[in-house]
Design an enzyme around this catalytic site. Structure first.
Site, mmCIF file in Angstrom:
data_model
loop_
_atom_site.group_PDB
_atom_site.id
_atom_site.type_symbol
_atom_site.label_atom_id
_atom_site.label_comp_id
_atom_site.label_asym_id
_atom_site.label_seq_id
_atom_site.Cartn_x
_atom_site.Cartn_y
_atom_site.Cartn_z
ATOM 1 N N LYS A 11 7.608 -7.580 -10.348
ATOM 2 C CA LYS A 11 6.386 -8.132 -9.747
ATOM 3 C C LYS A 11 5.834 -9.264 -10.631
ATOM 4 O O LYS A 11 6.272 -9.434 -11.778
ATOM 5 C CB LYS A 11 5.366 -7.001 -9.578
ATOM 6 N N TYR A 51 5.163 -4.792 2.418
ATOM 7 C CA TYR A 51 4.233 -3.672 2.240
ATOM 8 C C TYR A 51 3.597 -3.217 3.562
ATOM 9 O O TYR A 51 2.521 -2.617 3.550
ATOM 10 C CB TYR A 51 3.151 -4.049 1.224
ATOM 11 N N PHE A 59 -6.289 -0.856 -0.314
ATOM 12 C CA PHE A 59 -5.818 -1.773 -1.348
ATOM 13 C C PHE A 59 -4.866 -2.842 -0.818
ATOM 14 O O PHE A 59 -4.351 -3.661 -1.579
ATOM 15 C CB PHE A 59 -5.156 -0.996 -2.493
ATOM 16 N N ARG A 87 14.256 4.758 -8.851
ATOM 17 C CA ARG A 87 12.872 5.252 -8.785
ATOM 18 C C ARG A 87 12.546 6.080 -10.033
ATOM 19 O O ARG A 87 11.452 5.974 -10.587
ATOM 20 C CB ARG A 87 12.660 6.112 -7.526
ATOM 21 N N ARG A 104 7.410 1.994 -16.097
ATOM 22 C CA ARG A 104 5.946 2.049 -16.010
ATOM 23 C C ARG A 104 5.366 2.843 -17.162
ATOM 24 O O ARG A 104 4.317 2.489 -17.719
ATOM 25 C CB ARG A 104 5.528 2.634 -14.653
ATOM 26 N N ASN A 114 1.959 -2.814 -11.952
ATOM 27 C CA ASN A 114 2.875 -1.818 -12.513
ATOM 28 C C ASN A 114 4.309 -2.336 -12.617
ATOM 29 O O ASN A 114 5.264 -1.563 -12.593
ATOM 30 C CB ASN A 114 2.789 -0.515 -11.712
ATOM 31 N N HIS A 117 8.933 -2.851 -8.427
ATOM 32 C CA HIS A 117 9.049 -2.134 -7.163
ATOM 33 C C HIS A 117 10.471 -1.623 -7.005
ATOM 34 O O HIS A 117 11.420 -2.301 -7.379
ATOM 35 C CB HIS A 117 8.739 -3.073 -5.982
ATOM 36 N N GLU A 128 14.248 -3.460 3.278
ATOM 37 C CA GLU A 128 13.764 -4.385 2.245
ATOM 38 C C GLU A 128 14.857 -5.372 1.815
ATOM 39 O O GLU A 128 14.580 -6.559 1.611
ATOM 40 C CB GLU A 128 13.242 -3.589 1.043
HETATM 41 N N1 UDP Z 1 -1.069 0.222 -5.218
HETATM 42 C C1 UDP Z 1 -2.364 -0.151 -5.544
HETATM 43 N N2 UDP Z 1 -3.358 0.798 -5.460
HETATM 44 C C2 UDP Z 1 -3.120 2.079 -5.069
HETATM 45 C C3 UDP Z 1 -1.800 2.442 -4.736
HETATM 46 C C4 UDP Z 1 -0.800 1.488 -4.815
HETATM 47 O O1 UDP Z 1 -2.606 -1.293 -5.897
HETATM 48 O O2 UDP Z 1 -4.061 2.884 -5.020
HETATM 49 C C5 UDP Z 1 0.004 -0.783 -5.292
HETATM 50 C C6 UDP Z 1 0.924 -0.624 -6.508
HETATM 51 O O3 UDP Z 1 1.285 -1.922 -6.979
HETATM 52 C C7 UDP Z 1 2.116 0.103 -5.903
HETATM 53 C C8 UDP Z 1 2.179 -0.502 -4.509
HETATM 54 O O4 UDP Z 1 0.825 -0.674 -4.132
HETATM 55 O O5 UDP Z 1 3.293 -0.103 -6.655
HETATM 56 C C9 UDP Z 1 2.885 0.332 -3.476
HETATM 57 O O6 UDP Z 1 2.360 1.635 -3.512
HETATM 58 P P1 UDP Z 1 3.320 2.904 -3.378
HETATM 59 O O7 UDP Z 1 2.459 4.086 -3.123
HETATM 60 O O8 UDP Z 1 4.387 2.604 -2.374
HETATM 61 O O9 UDP Z 1 3.941 3.042 -4.861
HETATM 62 P P2 UDP Z 1 5.393 2.726 -5.431
HETATM 63 O O10 UDP Z 1 6.379 2.992 -4.323
HETATM 64 O O11 UDP Z 1 5.388 1.286 -5.869
HETATM 65 O O12 UDP Z 1 5.553 3.660 -6.590
HETATM 66 MG MG MG Z 2 6.409 2.527 -2.328
#
Ligand code: UDP
Ligand code: MG
Length: 139
Positions: A11, A51, A59, A87, A104, A114, A117, A128
């Site tokens: 990111k 997204y 958010f 992951r 992370r 973070n 992705h 994706e």
């Molecule tokens: N995110 C955020 N606030 C939140 C949850 C998620 O800004 O409360 C952002 C964060 O950058 C995250 C992305 O949205 O990586 C996608 O969220 P997801 O729950 O899919 O997490 P990930 O798959 O990235 O672990």
């Molecule tokens: Mg996700």
């Protein structure tokens, strides 16, 4: 155990913080195979499509702004169980649950910025990869 392809993205905060090499190194040394790689600044349309599952979340707007705020490194990595493996290497969303040793867990304290992705399932990975890469860009 299936050989999978997964979409991984550094990111804008990861590029800004000069962590691209560190992040790529981790996937490489784990033994995954790099099959696609490019640097680009995502459009709002691309970020919203990526997204889309979070469209209704509070958010969402900020997240799209963040992802389009600078260049990202888009990658496809291939390997046995690559989706879950990556992951695990990326670590949990909640900073307090991201264990040291994960990307992370080693480099971030925030939920939004973070660094990386990773696709979360075979269907989302296929979706994706198709969104970010044309078939000719994958080796
Ligand atoms: N995110 C955020 N606030 C939140 C949850 C998620 O800004 O409360 C952002 C964060 O950058 C995250 C992305 O949205 O990586 C996608 O969220 P997801 O729950 O899919 O997490 P990930 O798959 O990235 O672990
Ligand atoms: Mg996700």
């Amino acid at each position: 155990m299936p050989v999978e392809r997964t979409y991984i993205m550094v990111k804008p905060d990861g590029v800004e913080r000069r962590l691209v090499g560190e992040i790529i190194r981790r996937f490489e040394t784990r033994g995954l195979k790099l099959v696609g790689l490019k640097l680009l600044q995502p459009s709002t349309e691309l970020a919203e499509a990526h997204y889309a599952v979070h469209r209704e979340r509070p958010f969402f707007g900020e997240l799209v702004q963040f992802i389009t705020s600078g260049p990202v490194v888009a990658m496809v990595w291939e390997g046995t169980d690559a989706i879950k493996l990556c992951r695990n290497m990326i670590g949990a969303l909640k900073p307090l649950e991201a264990i040291p040793g994960t990307i992370r867990g080693d480099f971030t304290t925030e939920v939004q910025t973070n660094l990386v992705h990773g696709s979360d399932a075979p269907e989302t990975a296929a979706n994706e990869i198709g969104l970010w890469f044309s078939p000719g860009e994958l080796i």
